[in-house]
Design a protein around this motif. Structure first.
Motif, PDB file in Angstrom:
ATOM      1  N   ALA A  23       0.903  -1.410   0.303  1.00 58.71           N
ATOM      2  CA  ALA A  23       0.137  -0.387  -0.237  1.00 58.71           C
ATOM      3  C   ALA A  23       0.284   1.712  -0.157  1.00 58.71           C
ATOM      4  O   ALA A  23       0.384   2.272  -1.057  1.00 58.71           O
ATOM      5  CB  ALA A  23      -1.228  -0.086   1.008  1.00 58.71           C
ATOM      6  N   VAL A  24       1.768   1.538   1.008  1.00 60.93           N
ATOM      7  CA  VAL A  24       2.759   2.440   0.868  1.00 60.93           C
ATOM      8  C   VAL A  24       3.407   2.826  -0.276  1.00 60.93           C
ATOM      9  O   VAL A  24       3.637   4.007  -0.868  1.00 60.93           O
ATOM     10  CB  VAL A  24       3.357   2.133   2.171  1.00 60.93           C
ATOM     11  CG1 VAL A  24       4.114   3.556   2.205  1.00 60.93           C
ATOM     12  CG2 VAL A  24       2.270   2.687   3.721  1.00 60.93           C
ATOM     13  N   ASP A  83       9.160  -7.120  -3.237  1.00 62.68           N
ATOM     14  CA  ASP A  83       8.353  -8.134  -3.438  1.00 62.68           C
ATOM     15  C   ASP A  83       7.828  -9.666  -2.559  1.00 62.68           C
ATOM     16  O   ASP A  83       8.317 -10.589  -3.575  1.00 62.68           O
ATOM     17  CB  ASP A  83       6.815  -7.612  -3.262  1.00 62.68           C
ATOM     18  CG  ASP A  83       5.686  -7.099  -2.119  1.00 62.68           C
ATOM     19  OD1 ASP A  83       5.624  -6.462  -1.299  1.00 62.68           O
ATOM     20  OD2 ASP A  83       5.340  -8.291  -1.832  1.00 62.68           O
ATOM     21  N   ALA A 120      13.898 -11.386  -0.069  1.00 66.25           N
ATOM     22  CA  ALA A 120      14.210 -12.439   0.870  1.00 66.25           C
ATOM     23  C   ALA A 120      13.798 -12.781   2.074  1.00 66.25           C
ATOM     24  O   ALA A 120      13.407 -11.331   2.590  1.00 66.25           O
ATOM     25  CB  ALA A 120      15.370 -12.048   1.200  1.00 66.25           C
ATOM     26  N   GLY A 167       8.074  -2.336   3.389  1.00 66.28           N
ATOM     27  CA  GLY A 167       7.445  -3.961   3.890  1.00 66.28           C
ATOM     28  C   GLY A 167       7.058  -3.821   5.109  1.00 66.28           C
ATOM     29  O   GLY A 167       6.817  -3.351   6.354  1.00 66.28           O
ATOM     30  N   THR A 169       5.278  -5.147   9.120  1.00 66.59           N
ATOM     31  CA  THR A 169       5.479  -5.291  10.481  1.00 66.59           C
ATOM     32  C   THR A 169       6.495  -6.817  10.578  1.00 66.59           C
ATOM     33  O   THR A 169       5.323  -7.422  10.800  1.00 66.59           O
ATOM     34  CB  THR A 169       4.842  -4.634  11.397  1.00 66.59           C
ATOM     35  OG1 THR A 169       4.926  -3.183  10.842  1.00 66.59           O
ATOM     36  CG2 THR A 169       5.781  -4.605  12.464  1.00 66.59           C
ATOM     37  N   LYS A 291       5.128  -2.726  17.110  1.00 70.34           N
ATOM     38  CA  LYS A 291       4.341  -1.825  16.478  1.00 70.34           C
ATOM     39  C   LYS A 291       4.339  -1.126  18.012  1.00 70.34           C
ATOM     40  O   LYS A 291       3.799   0.691  18.049  1.00 70.34           O
ATOM     41  CB  LYS A 291       3.370  -2.108  15.736  1.00 70.34           C
ATOM     42  CG  LYS A 291       2.697  -0.843  14.980  1.00 70.34           C
ATOM     43  CD  LYS A 291       3.314  -0.009  14.154  1.00 70.34           C
ATOM     44  CE  LYS A 291       2.779   0.114  13.075  1.00 70.34           C
ATOM     45  NZ  LYS A 291       3.765   1.037  12.081  1.00 70.34           N
TER      46      LYS A 291
HETATM   47  N1  LIG Z   1       0.690   3.627   6.137  1.00 62.37           N
HETATM   48  C1  LIG Z   1       1.581   4.126   7.103  1.00 62.37           C
HETATM   49  O1  LIG Z   1       0.444   5.183   7.435  1.00 62.37           O
HETATM   50  C2  LIG Z   1       1.952   3.539   7.441  1.00 62.37           C
HETATM   51  C3  LIG Z   1       2.681   3.918   8.956  1.00 62.37           C
HETATM   52  C4  LIG Z   1       3.762   3.698   9.578  1.00 62.37           C
HETATM   53  C5  LIG Z   1       4.758   3.048   9.687  1.00 62.37           C
HETATM   54  N2  LIG Z   1       4.066   2.000   8.568  1.00 62.37           N
HETATM   55  C6  LIG Z   1       4.370   0.398   8.108  1.00 62.37           C
HETATM   56  O2  LIG Z   1       4.965   0.503   6.277  1.00 62.37           O
HETATM   57  C7  LIG Z   1       5.276  -0.883   6.107  1.00 62.37           C
HETATM   58  C8  LIG Z   1       4.619  -1.079   5.049  1.00 62.37           C
HETATM   59  O3  LIG Z   1       3.068  -0.404   5.477  1.00 62.37           O
HETATM   60  P1  LIG Z   1       1.783  -1.022   4.052  1.00 62.37           P
HETATM   61  O4  LIG Z   1       1.083  -0.341   4.484  1.00 62.37           O
HETATM   62  O5  LIG Z   1       2.408  -1.072   2.783  1.00 62.37           O
HETATM   63  O6  LIG Z   1       1.650  -2.878   3.941  1.00 62.37           O
HETATM   64  P2  LIG Z   1       1.200  -3.603   3.232  1.00 62.37           P
HETATM   65  O7  LIG Z   1       0.803  -4.615   3.525  1.00 62.37           O
HETATM   66  O8  LIG Z   1       0.551  -3.074   2.003  1.00 62.37           O
HETATM   67  O9  LIG Z   1       2.627  -3.975   2.003  1.00 62.37           O
HETATM   68  C9  LIG Z   1       3.517  -4.810   2.480  1.00 62.37           C
HETATM   69  C10 LIG Z   1       4.465  -5.621   1.230  1.00 62.37           C
HETATM   70  O10 LIG Z   1       5.638  -6.000   2.003  1.00 62.37           O
HETATM   71  C11 LIG Z   1       5.674  -7.625   1.759  1.00 62.37           C
HETATM   72  N3  LIG Z   1       7.192  -8.000   2.057  1.00 62.37           N
HETATM   73  C12 LIG Z   1       6.600  -8.488   3.442  1.00 62.37           C
HETATM   74  N4  LIG Z   1       8.329  -8.573   3.539  1.00 62.37           N
HETATM   75  C13 LIG Z   1       8.671  -8.601   2.832  1.00 62.37           C
HETATM   76  C14 LIG Z   1      10.131  -9.214   2.491  1.00 62.37           C
HETATM   77  N5  LIG Z   1      11.206  -9.653   3.238  1.00 62.37           N
HETATM   78  N6  LIG Z   1      10.567  -8.597   1.668  1.00 62.37           N
HETATM   79  C15 LIG Z   1       9.746  -7.648   0.812  1.00 62.37           C
HETATM   80  N7  LIG Z   1       8.529  -7.842   0.819  1.00 62.37           N
HETATM   81  C16 LIG Z   1       8.060  -8.220   2.182  1.00 62.37           C
HETATM   82  C17 LIG Z   1       4.717  -8.012   1.727  1.00 62.37           C
HETATM   83  O11 LIG Z   1       3.812  -8.982   1.066  1.00 62.37           O
HETATM   84  C18 LIG Z   1       3.536  -6.350   1.207  1.00 62.37           C
HETATM   85  O12 LIG Z   1       3.269  -6.625  -0.189  1.00 62.37           O
HETATM   86  C19 LIG Z   1       4.179  -1.756   7.627  1.00 62.37           C
HETATM   87  O13 LIG Z   1       5.465  -2.222   8.267  1.00 62.37           O
HETATM   88  C20 LIG Z   1       3.409  -0.609   7.904  1.00 62.37           C
HETATM   89  O14 LIG Z   1       3.904  -0.929   9.648  1.00 62.37           O
HETATM   90  C21 LIG Z   1       3.118   2.340   8.031  1.00 62.37           C
END
Ligand SMILES: NC(=O)c1ccc[n+]([C@@H]2O[C@H](COP(=O)([O-])OP(=O)(O)OC[C@H]3O[C@@H](n4cnc5c(N)ncnc54)[C@H](O)[C@@H]3O)[C@@H](O)[C@H]2O)c1
Length: 439
Positions: A23-24, A83, A120, A167, A169, A291
């Motif tokens: 998503a991010v 990913d 990885a 990625g 958490t 978290k």
């Molecule tokens: N959106 C926010 O406001 C926000 C704020 C602070 C922190 N975060 C953190 O940012 C991170 C990403 O959030 P998101 O909403 O995009 O989550 P998301 O689940 O949409 O995307 C995370 C992606 O990481 C991938 N992934 C997991 N392990 C991996 C690895 N070892 N190598 C490569 N890819 C891997 C997953 O397949 C997934 O597609 C999370 O850890 C979240 O806690 C988000």
């Protein structure tokens, strides 16, 4: 000595490698492309919309940061990443359900041109996900070397690079012996030490390649002596962890306000509902713990109960995150704050923030990539390792050993702007202002 003249110019392409293309990440990349095409504005991004005052108030000189600083231009950004799921970024953005179809269709071919590289990954560190495109190797060192090769290939088509963890958490990890020095860490990779999480393999690979590493999640990725050592050795900057986007952003505004007015706090209850994949991952208690720690740390550090025991000694502070699929990426965060004033009389404040998680996070990710690239080109910053001046962006800012991290948003903002003035050879702004009155 200011650096202005010795900062290397932002010439050529800046390659941004995102670990995790969910998503991010898709909101960042789709957003940059939409902005480049003139379809939208970079709202929320300091590097694109923020100004910085120079000199005295009477000088009326507040240029845009992007005009004042030698930052990479949006047109010069090139994206790639990893990913655990296949499919191009158009598919990933559809899955994430952050941006509407109308926007996505206008940039579809660009998003379809980017496909993640195999990751990885180890499910022991993110229990709720099962990957489909994963690297295999004989041990953790082998996986980290494969990531290095991916970076080396990207170096051939771009001029400078940054790596950013967007990625999932990972589970909560405490520092152990394997994290205490670079030598111990590298031996640990050979021995598949369980203290080494996948995010640390990416960080090691990036720093070893001399590239800045940013951590948008709360994982214990670079906040260990081994990475501090590697970062300084390679002149490859690191910073804090976990983007400060929603509830914690508001907390880091309200708590300093209470303290500035000497108002007491008896309790602070924070709860969230969230329905995206991040919410699903955080539904696992071990990822939630990571978290939770990241979200809990700031109140004590801002309110300093040791200095003000009558006001903040016994705060009851609780943070909850509940996975609630109907909301998708549109998080709702509630805060109930019990405060007290003159003679101890109690009051309450309620905050209900109906936010959009990735809409808040994407501009932070962009700013961090541009600022970390600037740090890597700035002689007085690149050798520091931790870039404390970027605390502004993190729920868990990093600081030099022995120094407490600064969480107050306004101190963080002032520190960042003064650092930028300093490297550009401008006067720092103290806000003293006596000279306006002939003092
Ligand atoms: N959106 C926010 O406001 C926000 C704020 C602070 C922190 N975060 C953190 O940012 C991170 C990403 O959030 P998101 O909403 O995009 O989550 P998301 O689940 O949409 O995307 C995370 C992606 O990481 C991938 N992934 C997991 N392990 C991996 C690895 N070892 N190598 C490569 N890819 C891997 C997953 O397949 C997934 O597609 C999370 O850890 C979240 O806690 C988000």
């Amino acid at each position: 000595m200011p650096d202005a003249a010795s900062i290397q110019p932002a010439k050529g392409k800046l390659g941004i490698m995102t670990v995790g293309m969910g998503a991010v990440c898709t909101t960042l990349i789709a957003g940059v492309e939409a902005i480049r095409k003139g379809l939208a504005k970079p709202i929320g991004s300091l590097t694109q919309m923020g100004t910085i005052r120079l000199g005295k108030r009477t000088d009326a000189n507040s240029p845009l940061m992007r005009d004042f600083l030698p930052l990479a231009k949006l047109d010069d950004l090139v994206f790639t990443g990893w990913d655990i799921f296949g499919g191009n970024l158009y598919d990933a953005a559809k899955t994430a359900q952050v941006l509407d179809n109308e926007t996505l269709e206008k940039i579809r071919s660009y998003l379809e041109s980017i496909e993640p590289m195999p990751a990885a990954f180890d499910q022991n560190y993110v229990k709720r996900l099962t990957g489909t495109r994963i690297k295999s190797g004989k041990n953790k060192r082998d996986l980290a070397d494969q990531i290095r090769k991916d970076i080396q290939a990207f170096k051939k088509t771009t001029d400078r690079q940054v790596v950013i963890w967007t990625g999932s958490t990972e589970i909560f990890l405490e520092p152990t012996a394997v994290h205490q020095s670079l030598a111990a860490f590298e031996k640990g990779m050979d021995n598949d030490d369980p203290g080494i999480a996948p995010s640390q393999l990416y960080a090691w690979a990036a720093l070893t390649e001399g590239i800045p590493f940013i951590n948008g999640a709360p994982n214990l990725t670079v906040d260990i002596p081994a990475m501090y050592e590697l970062s300084r050795k390679m002149n490859a900057p690191i910073c804090g962890r976990d983007f400060k986007t929603g509830q914690t952003l508001i907390k880091s505004v309200l708590a300093p306000a209470f303290k500035a007015r000497m108002l007491g706090v008896a309790g602070w209850y924070s709860t969230n509902i969230l329905g995206n994949r991040d919410g699903e991952v955080l539904d696992d208690p071990e990822s939630f713990k990571t978290k939770e720690e990241s979200k809990l740390g700031l109140l004590d550090l801002i309110l300093q109960p040791d200095l003000y025991p009558d006001l903040y000694k016994n705060i009851f502070h609780k943070v909850r995150i509940n996975y609630y699929p109907p909301r998708g990426d549109n998080k709702e965060g509630w805060d109930n704050i019990d405060i007290f004033g003159w003679l101890g009389y109690p009051m309450q404040l309620k905050v209900d923030f109906l936010c959009r998680d990735s809409i808040l996070a994407a501009p932070l990710a962009l700013d961090l990539c541009l600022f970390m690239d600037l740090a890597a080109r700035t002689p007085s910053l690149k050798g520091l390792g931790i870039q404390e001046w970027l605390s502004f962006y993190f729920k868990a800012p990093d600081s030099a050993p022995g120094v407490y991290p600064e969480h107050d948003l306004f101190i963080q903002s002032m520190k960042m702007k003064n650092t930028l003035r300093h490297i550009m050879g401008e006067d720092l702004i103290t806000h003293l202002g006596l000279d306006y009155y002939g003092g």
